[in-house]
Each structure stands twice: as structure tokens, then as C-alpha cells.
Design a protein around this motif. Structure first.
Motif, mmCIF file in Angstrom:
data_model
loop_
_atom_site.group_PDB
_atom_site.id
_atom_site.type_symbol
_atom_site.label_atom_id
_atom_site.label_comp_id
_atom_site.label_asym_id
_atom_site.label_seq_id
_atom_site.Cartn_x
_atom_site.Cartn_y
_atom_site.Cartn_z
ATOM 1 N N GLY A 106 41.280 36.443 49.824
ATOM 2 C CA GLY A 106 40.392 36.765 49.016
ATOM 3 C C GLY A 106 40.775 37.199 47.830
ATOM 4 O O GLY A 106 40.247 36.967 46.851
ATOM 5 N N TRP A 107 41.865 37.776 47.643
ATOM 6 C CA TRP A 107 42.492 38.479 46.633
ATOM 7 C C TRP A 107 42.718 37.253 45.552
ATOM 8 O O TRP A 107 42.598 37.128 44.524
ATOM 9 C CB TRP A 107 43.819 39.045 46.792
ATOM 10 C CG TRP A 107 43.751 40.547 47.746
ATOM 11 C CD1 TRP A 107 42.593 41.101 47.849
ATOM 12 C CD2 TRP A 107 44.561 41.029 48.337
ATOM 13 N NE1 TRP A 107 42.659 42.026 48.690
ATOM 14 C CE2 TRP A 107 44.019 42.019 49.137
ATOM 15 C CE3 TRP A 107 46.095 40.734 48.506
ATOM 16 C CZ2 TRP A 107 44.766 42.704 50.254
ATOM 17 C CZ3 TRP A 107 46.821 41.313 49.825
ATOM 18 C CH2 TRP A 107 46.081 42.579 50.329
ATOM 19 N N ASP A 108 43.548 36.258 46.089
ATOM 20 C CA ASP A 108 43.906 34.847 45.768
ATOM 21 C C ASP A 108 42.635 34.010 45.047
ATOM 22 O O ASP A 108 42.737 33.794 43.912
ATOM 23 C CB ASP A 108 44.858 34.002 46.478
ATOM 24 C CG ASP A 108 46.158 34.612 46.822
ATOM 25 O OD1 ASP A 108 46.387 35.664 46.168
ATOM 26 O OD2 ASP A 108 46.705 34.448 47.768
ATOM 27 N N GLN A 109 41.710 33.879 45.952
ATOM 28 C CA GLN A 109 40.459 33.175 45.385
ATOM 29 C C GLN A 109 39.710 33.644 44.408
ATOM 30 O O GLN A 109 39.519 33.229 43.427
ATOM 31 C CB GLN A 109 39.395 33.081 46.832
ATOM 32 C CG GLN A 109 39.990 32.238 47.953
ATOM 33 C CD GLN A 109 39.592 30.881 47.606
ATOM 34 O OE1 GLN A 109 38.794 30.376 46.836
ATOM 35 N NE2 GLN A 109 39.844 29.893 48.498
ATOM 36 N N LEU A 110 39.691 35.154 44.349
ATOM 37 C CA LEU A 110 38.855 35.535 43.145
ATOM 38 C C LEU A 110 39.767 35.898 41.928
ATOM 39 O O LEU A 110 39.169 36.063 40.995
ATOM 40 C CB LEU A 110 38.249 37.343 43.881
ATOM 41 C CG LEU A 110 37.145 37.060 44.545
ATOM 42 C CD1 LEU A 110 35.848 36.626 43.697
ATOM 43 C CD2 LEU A 110 36.954 36.100 45.831
ATOM 44 N N LYS A 111 41.082 36.075 42.171
ATOM 45 C CA LYS A 111 41.900 36.246 40.994
ATOM 46 C C LYS A 111 41.939 34.802 40.209
ATOM 47 O O LYS A 111 41.698 34.770 39.091
ATOM 48 C CB LYS A 111 43.170 36.518 41.466
ATOM 49 C CG LYS A 111 44.237 36.313 40.286
ATOM 50 C CD LYS A 111 45.730 36.617 40.988
ATOM 51 C CE LYS A 111 46.708 36.570 39.518
ATOM 52 N NZ LYS A 111 48.254 36.847 40.129
ATOM 53 N N GLY A 112 41.625 33.811 41.081
ATOM 54 C CA GLY A 112 41.661 32.454 40.212
ATOM 55 C C GLY A 112 40.135 32.293 39.350
ATOM 56 O O GLY A 112 40.390 31.928 38.214
ATOM 57 N N PHE A 113 39.184 32.981 40.074
ATOM 58 C CA PHE A 113 38.013 32.693 39.241
ATOM 59 C C PHE A 113 38.085 33.749 38.156
ATOM 60 O O PHE A 113 37.566 33.548 37.030
ATOM 61 C CB PHE A 113 36.823 33.107 40.463
ATOM 62 C CG PHE A 113 35.692 33.311 39.490
ATOM 63 C CD1 PHE A 113 34.743 32.012 38.871
ATOM 64 C CD2 PHE A 113 34.977 34.721 39.176
ATOM 65 C CE1 PHE A 113 33.684 32.231 38.079
ATOM 66 C CE2 PHE A 113 33.778 34.976 38.328
ATOM 67 C CZ PHE A 113 32.962 33.581 38.100
#
Length: 410
Positions: free
Chosen positions: A192-199
Motif C-alpha cells: 500500500g505504501w508503494d502503490q500510493l507513493k507512486g500516485f
């Protein structure tokens, strides 16, 4: 809209004859070292570890992963690289506490040639040092974190994406099409951290503003959150003009259903592919209508490899459409087929280290998602991204590819 991807594969109309003929083509084009069968002993087996969720919120993802890996093997004579393939399955569970001991057993007791599967980003981070210490390839079907240590990168092979890429593909598009701030929300763990960081990074870089009160993504406890209504009610009062999220498995079902029943339902909902994929979409039903996702695969993509794959899949799993996890597992098996065959053709000892090295020479893969190749530096796919919308497909809902976006990779 840059291009339309409207030509559709309707799985309910796939004829058995098409499946049979296309599977013959797949077998003929396989990377198996069939010529190496001559002279092999009866006890030669390619033992492959499959570490994937059998329990927990991602159990359905685990089932699709296993199905994709087994489908490739079974449609290629039960072999990989010319050897009978034995898939040793262990439960990843919800993360490292289950995944790490299971991976240790696969490497040290089962002596597998490679570990495949792995859904949770936390599991990847926990298992990779074990695989690397034993010169064993870790071949993942889900997004994964970035690893700056070259020793670790040398042994991790991602057949889905790096976790930040879905958000990176989505951010500029969302900024262009949403007139106002966007609320970002996702699960509180590595993926979740990585996915939302990308956005959030790509969205704000394009000039976008987050509607979250502190200007930072809201993270929900994982895997314990089942009631999202308190979060959704806050979103409705935040002044947001849209919502971006990443959830998968049962959490995706709960979030989408509760979103549709909440005051936030008036806001457009955007997310990465797993939000509405596979059985999640079936369970969400009408609640998912109109949701936009950003992904690299949908069962409607119109290319020869996908038509063959979907036909084979529907023969065995007529109750559901394939997902990116099934496709990634299929591509993993195809790559192992080639790598094991190459090691045997060179008459080298078939060891995990030799297979890991051979994976670097597999080259371009004719994947159901389209042609893709692993970046030689990061071992992450270079591939086309698409925008999908949930629309009617006969009596059911489907993710329909409506636009090509960027090519990203590693």
C-alpha cells in the motif's frame, strides 16, 4: 483519449476448437528443451516452489496464481525445460510471519530451483534475503518494492510491476481529468505504501493537490480493516473531487461496496488494477460500475497470445476471467521453461544458481498482456499500461480497456 482498445474477447463465446488449436501453437512455440529428453533418467524433475496465499485476504489472488502456473505446465506436457515439473505449494498467508518460514523450507529442505508467487510486498522484502543467500530466484506475481542492494536485485524477478508504477501511470491522467483535489487512501503495509507513493508523487508533480487534511495519504490498518465507512464519510466531507486507492482481495470488495453505499459515492473512484479484477469484480457487481483502474492486463486485450491464453483458461475455469496474477504466473512458467531448457542444452548442472543466471537471457516474452521484457538492471517488466473502465459485458460487468497510457518499466 489517445487510442481505443475496443475489440473485445467475450469469454462466454470462446469455442473449444479455438482453444485446442491455439494450445498446439503455444506448445510448438514453447521454450522447452524437448531434445534434452533423450537420455534423461526417470527421477529427473524440475522442482519449483510456489509460495502464495492460501488463507487470508489475498487467498483468491493465490488461487489465480497457482492456476496460471499449473495451466502453463499442463498445456506443455506437464514439463518445464523438457523435465517433468513438480510444483511444491506453500502458504504465504498475509505476510512475512507465514511467508518467511515457508520460503526457508522450500529453499533448504525442498531444494526448489526457484520460488514463484509472492503477493505481499512485505513478503517479498522478508523472503528475498533468504532466496539471495541461497542463489535462488524469487519470481513474483505482484508488485514489489525497490531494492537498492544489487545482491538482492540479482535474485528478484518481477512479472507484474514494481509497486509504484500503477500510481505513476495514473497520476498524470487523473490530474488532467479531475478539476480539483483528490483524496488518496490505501492499506497500511509495504504494498500500500508503494502503490500510493507512486500516485501521490506523480500526481503532485503534475500539479495536483491532495484533499487529505494533512496532505498525506490516509492508510487503513491491514489486514484488519473491514469497515471503511468512517473513512468514506471523512472523504465525502473533505472537499475532494475524486478518490484514488489501492486495495486487493477481500479488502477491495469491502471498500467498493461500502464506497457505493456511502456519501462518497458521488465522487469518481480511481485505482490500480486489483481493485476491480477477477472475482473481486464478480463480488462487487453493480457497486463497481464506472470505476476507472490503471493496469497492464485485462482479459479483453486483443492479441494472439491473449486469445490463446483466455481460451485455455476458460476451458479449465469457465466460472471466472483470468487476472494479471494468473498471467504473471503463466509468464513465470514460460520463462522457467526457457531458462531450464537453456541450462540443460548447455549440459550444465541444473542448480538454482544456474537457473537464476539463465533467466537473464530469456529476452522478450510474448505475454497475454502484450510483448514485454524484463529490465536487465531491475528485473521488472518494461510494458504497456492501459486505462480500464468497468462496463457492462452482456449480463456481467467487465474491465474494458479504453486507452493506452505510458510504457513503464523498472
Amino acid at each position: 483519449m489517445r487510442s481505443s482498445i475496443r475489440r473485445r474477447i467475450r469469454s462466454t463465446r470462446t469455442p473449444v476448437a479455438l482453444a485446442t488449436g491455439l494450445l498446439l501453437v503455444l506448445s510448438a512455440c514453447s521454450g522447452s528443451a524437448a531434445g534434452n529428453d533423450k537420455g534423461k533418467t526417470a527421477d529427473e524433475v524440475a522442482k519449483i516452489g510456489l509460495l502464495t496465499p492460501a488463507t487470508g485476504p489475498y487467498a483468491a489472488v493465490g488461487e489465480d496464481t497457482r492456476a496460471g502456473l499449473e495451466l502453463y505446465r499442463d498445456t506443455h506436457g506437464g514439463k518445464l525445460g523438457g523435465l517433468k515439473a513438480d510444483i511444491v505449494v506453500r502458504d504465504e498467508g498475509a505476510g512475512p510471519p507465514t511467508a518467511v518460514p515457508a520460503a526457508t523450507e522450500l529453499v533448504k529442505q525442498q531444494n526448489v530451483l526457484a520460488i514463484t508467487g509472492i503477493v505481499s510486498g512485505g513478503s517479498v522484502a522478508g523472503v528475498l534475503p533468504i532466496a539471495a543467500a541461497n542463489n535462488t530466484a524469487l519470481m513474483g506475481v505482484a508488485g514489489r518494492p525497490e531494492f537498492p542492494d544489487p545482491k538482492l536485485t540479482a535474485h528478484v524477478w518481477s512479472f507484474n510491476t514494481q509497486s509504484y508504477e500503477a500510481g505513476a501511470a495514473a497520476g498524470p491522467w487523473v490530474k488532467e481529468h479531475v478539476n480539483g483535489p483528490v483524496y488518496a487512501i490505501g492499506p497500511d503495509y509495504q504494498g500500500g505504501w508503494d502503490q500510493l507513493k507512486g500516485f501521490t508523487e506523480s500526481f503532485t508533480k503534475a500539479g495536483g493537490t491532495l484533499a487529505n487534511p494533512d496532505g498525506k495519504t490516509t492508510f487503513t490498518p491491514f489486514p484488519g480493516t473491514q469497515n471503511f465507512l468512517p473513512y468514506l464519510n471523512k472523504i465525502a466531507q473533505s472537499g475532494a473531487k475524486a478518490v484514488y486507492t489501492f486495495y486487493a482481495g477481500t479488502a477491495a470488495v469491502d471498500f467498493v461496496k461500502q464506497y457505493r453505499a456511502s456519501e462518497a459515492a458521488k465522487l469518481p473512484l480511481y485505482g490500480s488494477g486489483p481493485l476491480t479484477e477477477g472475482r473481486q469484480l464478480d463480488a462487487q457487481s453493480d457497486a463497481a460500475a464506472g470505476i476507472t483502474t490503471f493496469a497492464t492486463y485485462g482479459a479483453d486485450l486483443d492479441n494472439p497470445a491473449n486469445r490463446a491464453f483466455v481460451a485455455a483458461w476458460q476451458q479449465r475455469h469457465p466460472d471466472r476471467s483470468p487476472t494479471i496474477y494468473a498471467v504473471a504466473a503463466w509468464d513465470i512458467a514460460r520463462s522457467l521453461d526457457s531458462a531450464i531448457g537453456a541450462v540443460r542444452a548447455q549440459k550444465k548442472p541444473l542448480t538454482p544458481e544456474a537457473v537464476n543466471t539463465a533467466l537473464g537471457n530469456v529476452g522478450q516474452i510474448d505475454s497475454p498482456r502484450g510483448a514485454m521484457q524484463l529490465n536487465p538492471a531491475t528485473h521488472s517488466p518494461v510494458q504497456q499500461w492501459y486505462r480500464f473502465e468497468v462496463r457492462n459485458d452482456g449480463p456481467k460487468r467487465a474491465n474494458v480497456a479504453v486507452e493506452q497510457l505510458a510504457v513503464l518499466g523498472g
